[in-house]
Scaffold this motif. Structure first.
Motif, PDB file in Angstrom:
ATOM      1  N   VAL A   1       4.697  -7.823  -4.814  1.00 63.08           N
ATOM      2  CA  VAL A   1       5.877  -7.174  -4.229  1.00 63.08           C
ATOM      3  C   VAL A   1       6.326  -6.003  -5.104  1.00 63.08           C
ATOM      4  O   VAL A   1       6.614  -4.916  -4.600  1.00 63.08           O
ATOM      5  CB  VAL A   1       7.018  -8.193  -4.014  1.00 63.08           C
ATOM      6  N   LEU A   2       6.359  -6.212  -6.416  1.00 62.82           N
ATOM      7  CA  LEU A   2       6.760  -5.129  -7.323  1.00 62.82           C
ATOM      8  C   LEU A   2       5.750  -3.982  -7.276  1.00 62.82           C
ATOM      9  O   LEU A   2       6.129  -2.811  -7.280  1.00 62.82           O
ATOM     10  CB  LEU A   2       6.900  -5.656  -8.755  1.00 62.82           C
ATOM     11  N   ALA A   3       4.470  -4.313  -7.224  1.00 60.23           N
ATOM     12  CA  ALA A   3       3.433  -3.282  -7.149  1.00 60.23           C
ATOM     13  C   ALA A   3       3.558  -2.487  -5.856  1.00 60.23           C
ATOM     14  O   ALA A   3       3.475  -1.259  -5.856  1.00 60.23           O
ATOM     15  CB  ALA A   3       2.043  -3.907  -7.265  1.00 60.23           C
ATOM     16  N   ALA A   4       3.760  -3.176  -4.744  1.00 59.23           N
ATOM     17  CA  ALA A   4       3.901  -2.498  -3.450  1.00 59.23           C
ATOM     18  C   ALA A   4       5.129  -1.586  -3.463  1.00 59.23           C
ATOM     19  O   ALA A   4       5.078  -0.472  -2.943  1.00 59.23           O
ATOM     20  CB  ALA A   4       3.995  -3.514  -2.316  1.00 59.23           C
ATOM     21  N   ALA A   5       6.207  -2.039  -4.077  1.00 60.25           N
ATOM     22  CA  ALA A   5       7.412  -1.214  -4.170  1.00 60.25           C
ATOM     23  C   ALA A   5       7.142   0.058  -4.972  1.00 60.25           C
ATOM     24  O   ALA A   5       7.760   1.093  -4.738  1.00 60.25           O
ATOM     25  CB  ALA A   5       8.556  -2.006  -4.807  1.00 60.25           C
ATOM     26  N   ALA A   6       6.172  -0.020  -5.905  1.00 62.10           N
ATOM     27  CA  ALA A   6       5.797   1.142  -6.713  1.00 62.10           C
ATOM     28  C   ALA A   6       4.672   1.951  -6.062  1.00 62.10           C
ATOM     29  O   ALA A   6       4.162   2.894  -6.638  1.00 62.10           O
ATOM     30  CB  ALA A   6       5.377   0.682  -8.105  1.00 62.10           C
ATOM     31  N   GLY A   7       4.260   1.535  -4.852  1.00 58.12           N
ATOM     32  CA  GLY A   7       3.219   2.262  -4.135  1.00 58.12           C
ATOM     33  C   GLY A   7       1.802   1.898  -4.525  1.00 58.12           C
ATOM     34  O   GLY A   7       0.864   2.602  -4.202  1.00 58.12           O
ATOM     35  N   GLN A   8       1.648   0.777  -5.240  1.00 56.73           N
ATOM     36  CA  GLN A   8       0.319   0.350  -5.683  1.00 56.73           C
ATOM     37  C   GLN A   8      -0.184  -0.786  -4.806  1.00 56.73           C
ATOM     38  O   GLN A   8       0.584  -1.632  -4.376  1.00 56.73           O
ATOM     39  CB  GLN A   8       0.369  -0.118  -7.139  1.00 56.73           C
ATOM     40  N   ALA A   9      -1.479  -0.805  -4.595  1.00 57.91           N
ATOM     41  CA  ALA A   9      -2.087  -1.856  -3.789  1.00 57.91           C
ATOM     42  C   ALA A   9      -2.444  -3.051  -4.657  1.00 57.91           C
ATOM     43  O   ALA A   9      -2.867  -2.894  -5.797  1.00 57.91           O
ATOM     44  CB  ALA A   9      -3.340  -1.334  -3.096  1.00 57.91           C
ATOM     45  N   VAL A  10      -2.260  -4.246  -4.112  1.00 62.40           N
ATOM     46  CA  VAL A  10      -2.648  -5.485  -4.784  1.00 62.40           C
ATOM     47  C   VAL A  10      -3.361  -6.358  -3.763  1.00 62.40           C
ATOM     48  O   VAL A  10      -2.808  -6.681  -2.719  1.00 62.40           O
ATOM     49  CB  VAL A  10      -1.425  -6.243  -5.348  1.00 62.40           C
ATOM     50  N   LEU A  11      -4.589  -6.715  -4.089  1.00 62.75           N
ATOM     51  CA  LEU A  11      -5.377  -7.542  -3.189  1.00 62.75           C
ATOM     52  C   LEU A  11      -5.774  -8.825  -3.879  1.00 62.75           C
ATOM     53  O   LEU A  11      -6.133  -8.814  -5.055  1.00 62.75           O
ATOM     54  CB  LEU A  11      -6.640  -6.793  -2.746  1.00 62.75           C
ATOM     55  N   ASP A  12      -5.718  -9.910  -3.145  1.00 68.77           N
ATOM     56  CA  ASP A  12      -6.225 -11.185  -3.623  1.00 68.77           C
ATOM     57  C   ASP A  12      -7.681 -10.966  -4.025  1.00 68.77           C
ATOM     58  O   ASP A  12      -8.408 -10.243  -3.345  1.00 68.77           O
ATOM     59  CB  ASP A  12      -6.115 -12.199  -2.477  1.00 68.77           C
ATOM     60  N   PRO A  13      -8.142 -11.547  -5.141  1.00 73.44           N
ATOM     61  CA  PRO A  13      -9.538 -11.339  -5.555  1.00 73.44           C
ATOM     62  C   PRO A  13     -10.555 -11.669  -4.450  1.00 73.44           C
ATOM     63  O   PRO A  13     -11.546 -10.958  -4.288  1.00 73.44           O
ATOM     64  CB  PRO A  13      -9.703 -12.276  -6.751  1.00 73.44           C
ATOM     65  N   GLN A  14     -10.315 -12.702  -3.684  1.00 77.49           N
ATOM     66  CA  GLN A  14     -11.207 -13.066  -2.581  1.00 77.49           C
ATOM     67  C   GLN A  14     -11.220 -11.962  -1.524  1.00 77.49           C
ATOM     68  O   GLN A  14     -12.260 -11.610  -0.988  1.00 77.49           O
ATOM     69  CB  GLN A  14     -10.769 -14.392  -1.962  1.00 77.49           C
ATOM     70  N   VAL A  15     -10.063 -11.410  -1.236  1.00 76.58           N
ATOM     71  CA  VAL A  15      -9.937 -10.337  -0.254  1.00 76.58           C
ATOM     72  C   VAL A  15     -10.643  -9.084  -0.770  1.00 76.58           C
ATOM     73  O   VAL A  15     -11.375  -8.418  -0.037  1.00 76.58           O
ATOM     74  CB  VAL A  15      -8.451 -10.047   0.052  1.00 76.58           C
ATOM     75  N   GLN A  16     -10.435  -8.774  -2.040  1.00 78.97           N
ATOM     76  CA  GLN A  16     -11.082  -7.606  -2.635  1.00 78.97           C
ATOM     77  C   GLN A  16     -12.607  -7.749  -2.542  1.00 78.97           C
ATOM     78  O   GLN A  16     -13.298  -6.797  -2.195  1.00 78.97           O
ATOM     79  CB  GLN A  16     -10.650  -7.446  -4.084  1.00 78.97           C
TER      80      GLN A  16
END
Length: 140
Positions: A38-53
């Protein structure tokens, strides 16, 4: 937007990313991982679950070969190409800043320019661009 779901199939992942999600976590994510996303998204950064990545990387490898790297005014600078390779390696802005001995703000500037030049909305699309245009080799 951060998606928290039980679905980790290609169609669901791609649909969420196309809808503008910057984060995609599965139900196994911890409270701390959700908070970071959530904090990363608020900063405009993408975060993906390792399985999803991993699924996105596999999908990028299976994608048909694309045209060679861009030429003309949309070319990436050598530093942007270096940052793109580190993005493709799954590095965070902080990790990229440390590796290149620059500030995180400088990395964010490079990432934003990369997104603009490649037409990418997020790190996942930038990774795919890197793999299909020869800036980075997909993991084997």
């Amino acid at each position: 937007m951060v998606v928290l779901t039980t679905y980790a199939d290609d169609e669901s992942i791609i649909a969420a990313l196309q809808a503008g999600a910057l984060g995609y976590l599965t139900k196994d994510a911890t409270r701390a991982e959700i908070g970071r996303a959530v904090l990363a998204a608020a900063a405009g950064q993408a975060v993906l679950d390792p399985q999803v990545q991993q699924r996105l990387l596999i999908a990028a490898v299976r994608a048909p070969a694309a045209e060679p790297a861009m030429t003309g005014e949309g070319d990436l600078t050598p530093r942007e190409a270096e940052v793109l390779r580190l993005i493709a390696a799954g590095k965070s802005n902080r990790e990229i800043a440390r590796a290149l001995f620059v500030s995180e703000a400088t990395v964010k500037t490079h990432v934003n320019r990369i997104f603009a030049k490649t037409g990418s909305r997020d790190r996942g699309q930038a990774m795919r661009y890197a793999y299909t245009r020869g800036y980075a080799d997909p993991p084997r």
